[in-house]
Enzyme design. Structure first.
Site, PDB file in Angstrom:
ATOM      1  N   GLU A 296     -39.944 -25.084  -6.452  1.00 47.45           N
ATOM      2  CA  GLU A 296     -39.665 -26.512  -6.512  1.00 47.45           C
ATOM      3  C   GLU A 296     -40.238 -27.239  -5.285  1.00 47.45           C
ATOM      4  O   GLU A 296     -40.587 -28.415  -5.360  1.00 47.45           O
ATOM      5  CB  GLU A 296     -38.140 -26.696  -6.621  1.00 47.45           C
ATOM      6  CG  GLU A 296     -37.673 -27.993  -7.228  1.00 47.45           C
ATOM      7  CD  GLU A 296     -38.126 -28.245  -8.668  1.00 47.45           C
ATOM      8  OE1 GLU A 296     -38.643 -27.332  -9.335  1.00 47.45           O
ATOM      9  OE2 GLU A 296     -37.981 -29.401  -9.105  1.00 47.45           O
TER      10      GLU A 296
ATOM     11  N   HIS B  21     -46.220 -26.875  -9.809  1.00 47.62           N
ATOM     12  CA  HIS B  21     -45.749 -25.516 -10.149  1.00 47.62           C
ATOM     13  C   HIS B  21     -46.947 -24.640 -10.526  1.00 47.62           C
ATOM     14  O   HIS B  21     -47.046 -23.483 -10.120  1.00 47.62           O
ATOM     15  CB  HIS B  21     -44.799 -25.565 -11.349  1.00 47.62           C
ATOM     16  CG  HIS B  21     -43.399 -26.010 -11.003  1.00 47.62           C
ATOM     17  ND1 HIS B  21     -42.622 -25.360 -10.085  1.00 47.62           N
ATOM     18  CD2 HIS B  21     -42.645 -27.034 -11.482  1.00 47.62           C
ATOM     19  CE1 HIS B  21     -41.431 -25.966 -10.010  1.00 47.62           C
ATOM     20  NE2 HIS B  21     -41.432 -26.987 -10.840  1.00 47.62           N
TER      21      HIS B  21
ATOM     22  N   HIS C 172     -45.746 -33.117 -11.080  1.00 52.45           N
ATOM     23  CA  HIS C 172     -44.727 -32.107 -10.775  1.00 52.45           C
ATOM     24  C   HIS C 172     -45.108 -30.743 -11.377  1.00 52.45           C
ATOM     25  O   HIS C 172     -45.153 -29.727 -10.685  1.00 52.45           O
ATOM     26  CB  HIS C 172     -43.377 -32.581 -11.321  1.00 52.45           C
ATOM     27  CG  HIS C 172     -42.234 -31.658 -11.038  1.00 52.45           C
ATOM     28  ND1 HIS C 172     -41.370 -31.851  -9.985  1.00 52.45           N
ATOM     29  CD2 HIS C 172     -41.811 -30.525 -11.662  1.00 52.45           C
ATOM     30  CE1 HIS C 172     -40.470 -30.878  -9.975  1.00 52.45           C
ATOM     31  NE2 HIS C 172     -40.711 -30.057 -10.989  1.00 52.45           N
ATOM     32  N   GLU C 173     -45.398 -30.741 -12.662  1.00 51.24           N
ATOM     33  CA  GLU C 173     -45.703 -29.463 -13.322  1.00 51.24           C
ATOM     34  C   GLU C 173     -47.012 -28.875 -12.812  1.00 51.24           C
ATOM     35  O   GLU C 173     -47.150 -27.653 -12.691  1.00 51.24           O
ATOM     36  CB  GLU C 173     -45.726 -29.625 -14.848  1.00 51.24           C
ATOM     37  CG  GLU C 173     -44.384 -30.045 -15.468  1.00 51.24           C
ATOM     38  CD  GLU C 173     -43.196 -29.177 -15.060  1.00 51.24           C
ATOM     39  OE1 GLU C 173     -43.376 -27.974 -14.805  1.00 51.24           O
ATOM     40  OE2 GLU C 173     -42.066 -29.720 -14.986  1.00 51.24           O
TER      41      GLU C 173
HETATM   42 ZN    ZN Z   1     -39.736 -28.195 -11.225  1.00 53.60          ZN
END
Ligand code: ZN
Length: 509
Positions: free
Chosen positions: A300, A274, A270-271
């Site tokens: 997101e 980003h 997830h990170e």
């Molecule tokens: Zn996030």
């Protein structure tokens, strides 16, 4: 009278310093979260306040007003003196940053910041003691101050829309409500169908997975999807996050729990998602106001795309399960490919948002979105929040928290004055599905790309269509530009419906 190029050059000089001060604050905050000795907290607060003050001075510097006058900017930051899309976006974003700060009285800003610190401290304590009444007056004050600030920024405009604009510029709650209603009714049907089947066995996920090997695997995946360690790094923090300390310094953090291997793995992916967005912004925008993701929702969409669409797909695990078995041979002995895939995609309604799966996650957000709209529009009293929360969970997920700590006090957002932030989490899922549809039209199916080691093509597509633009396009314009239509829930529902009807074996149409 200066010509347009001189004006833009002068803006960039001022803007550069603002950006550098923001990067310095990000560095101080990153260090706070990853390695600050406990007794240095007050020292750090003083340093941050100093740099924050310098930043504020630069944002409201007199020169800006003169520049905007010479560019004949409208109330929305539009200038007919500049021509290209980039120039227009640049002036608009500089103007918005300046106008927002100028419109909110300094006294109110200070009061908001003071009350936010108090409220966060009160929330930590109240949550520990499960005592909503201790948190309630703080939340009331914060909501009142936020309403006041929103009215100062955009008099006459819907207060909730102004608050949401901070995170999802140009998006109005009326549209979001409509999209979320469609999403909700579609998801309810899918969830009903899933719940009539037996949940897959996930006992193997509860075994102990040594942290050093989790870290090895997480980094392997981050490199495989293209996160650039020469322009970033991975550290440990209590709550995973990503942060930009400079155009060539995009850092991410994660955390590992021995008995919850998936949590560490998916926060790594997830990170990194980003991070990939920020690493992919075109060089021409570096160190300017345009050098950022265009909204939290679009941000997101990038993290969730890698985490869920890629990281929870059958093709991904076809490619990566054997290397994982190599690291954890005992834990994964006798776990078939299919068993593993079903395990990482297990659906189970839970009370806690951050533990929610792909299907139920949206309900957690929609509940918060509806409650916070009611609060800032004064259609509901703060004292009624715990009960309203319980009844919303009961009617959507058929479960209800026994304590407010597991209910309306579980998230940090409201205590930190972040109102209008929650919907961006679901918008991210919807954007991701809508973009994926176009990507697959251009490149062929994602499964096929993963199986043929063409993850690089996926990243290039995202860089080209989304990342490189930074803040040039608003989220709405970007969505229209990439997908040819406004945001809607259809593509996400189709993705979820197809995926889970296949896993659980029911009909989806
Ligand atoms: Zn996030």
């Amino acid at each position: 009278m200066k010509d347009k190029n001189q004006l833009l050059r002068q803006m960039k000089e001022l803007d550069l310093e603002i950006n550098q001060l923001e990067q310095i604050m990000a560095l101080l905050e990153w260090d706070h979260e990853t390695g600050l000795p406990p007794k240095a907290v007050n020292d750090r607060a003083g340093q941050l306040a100093l740099v924050g003050g310098m930043h504020h001075e630069k944002v409201i510097a007199r020169e800006w007003e003169t520049l905007f006058d010479e560019l004949e900017c409208t109330e929305d930051g539009e200038s007919s003196k500049v021509e290209t899309i980039d120039e227009k976006a640049y002036v608009r974003e500089c103007y918005k940053r300046w106008a927002k700060v100028m419109r909110v009285p300094q006294k109110l800003v200070e009061e908001l910041s003071r009350q936010t610190s108090l409220s966060q401290a009160a929330w930590v304590q109240a949550r520990k003691e499960n005592d909503f009444s201790a948190f309630q007056p703080h939340l009331e004050t914060l909501i009142n101050l936020n309403i006041e600030a929103a009215q100062a920024i955009a008099p006459g405009k819907d207060v909730y829309d102004t608050l949401m604009d901070e995170y999802e510029p140009g998006t109005c709650s009326k549209e979001v409500n409509q999209v979320f209603n469609n999403l909700s009714s579609g998801l309810e049907k899918i969830l009903d169908a899933i719940q009539s089947f037996t949940a897959p066995n996930t006992e193997f996920l509860d075994r102990k997975y040594p942290v050093d090997k989790q870290n090895e695997f997480g980094q392997m995946i981050q490199k495989a999807i293209g996160y650039d360690y020469d322009r970033g790094r991975l550290d440990i923090s209590a709550h995973p996050f990503s942060t930009t300390l400079g155009p060539h310094d995009v850092r991410i953090t994660t955390r590992y729990r021995e008995e919850d291997f998936l949590s560490g793995l998916y926060s790594n992916i997830h990170e990194a998602g980003h991070g990939l967005y920020e690493q992919g912004i075109d060089e021409q925008y570096h160190n300017t106001v345009l050098s950022d993701g265009t909204s939290l929702g679009i941000h997101e969409s990038q993290s969730r795309f890698w985490e869920n669409t890629i990281g929870r797909s059958r093709a991904f695990w076809k490619r990566w399960l054997d290397p994982l078995r190599g690291l954890f041979p005992e834990n994964l002995k006798n776990i078939s490919d299919e068993n593993f895939y079903r395990g990482v995609n297990r659906i189970k309604p839970s009370l806690i948002r951050i533990e929610a799966d792909e299907v139920t996650y949206s309900f957690h957000i929609i509940i918060r979105f509806q409650l916070e709209q009611a609060l800032v529009r004064r259609e509901m009293r703060v004292s009624d929040l715990p009960e309203a929360w319980r009844s919303a969970y009961e009617s959507t997920l058929k479960i209800s928290p026994e304590t407010d700590a597991d209910g309306c006090m579980q998230d940090i957002h409201w205590s930190a004055g972040l109102i209008g932030y929650f919907p961006t989490y679901v918008l991210g899922n919807l954007y991701a599905a809508q973009f994926t549809r176009v990507m697959e039209k251009d490149l062929g199916s994602i499964d096929h790309l993963i199986q043929n080691d063409r993850v690089g093509d996926i990243l290039s597509w995202l860089q080209n269509n989304i990342h490189r633009h930074g803040r040039v396009f608003s989220p709405k314009d970007l969505c229209q530009r990439v997908s040819g239509e406004p945001l809607n829930a259809n593509y996400f529902l189709e993705y979820i419906g197809k995926k889970y009807s296949d896993i659980y074996g029911f009909q989806y149409s």
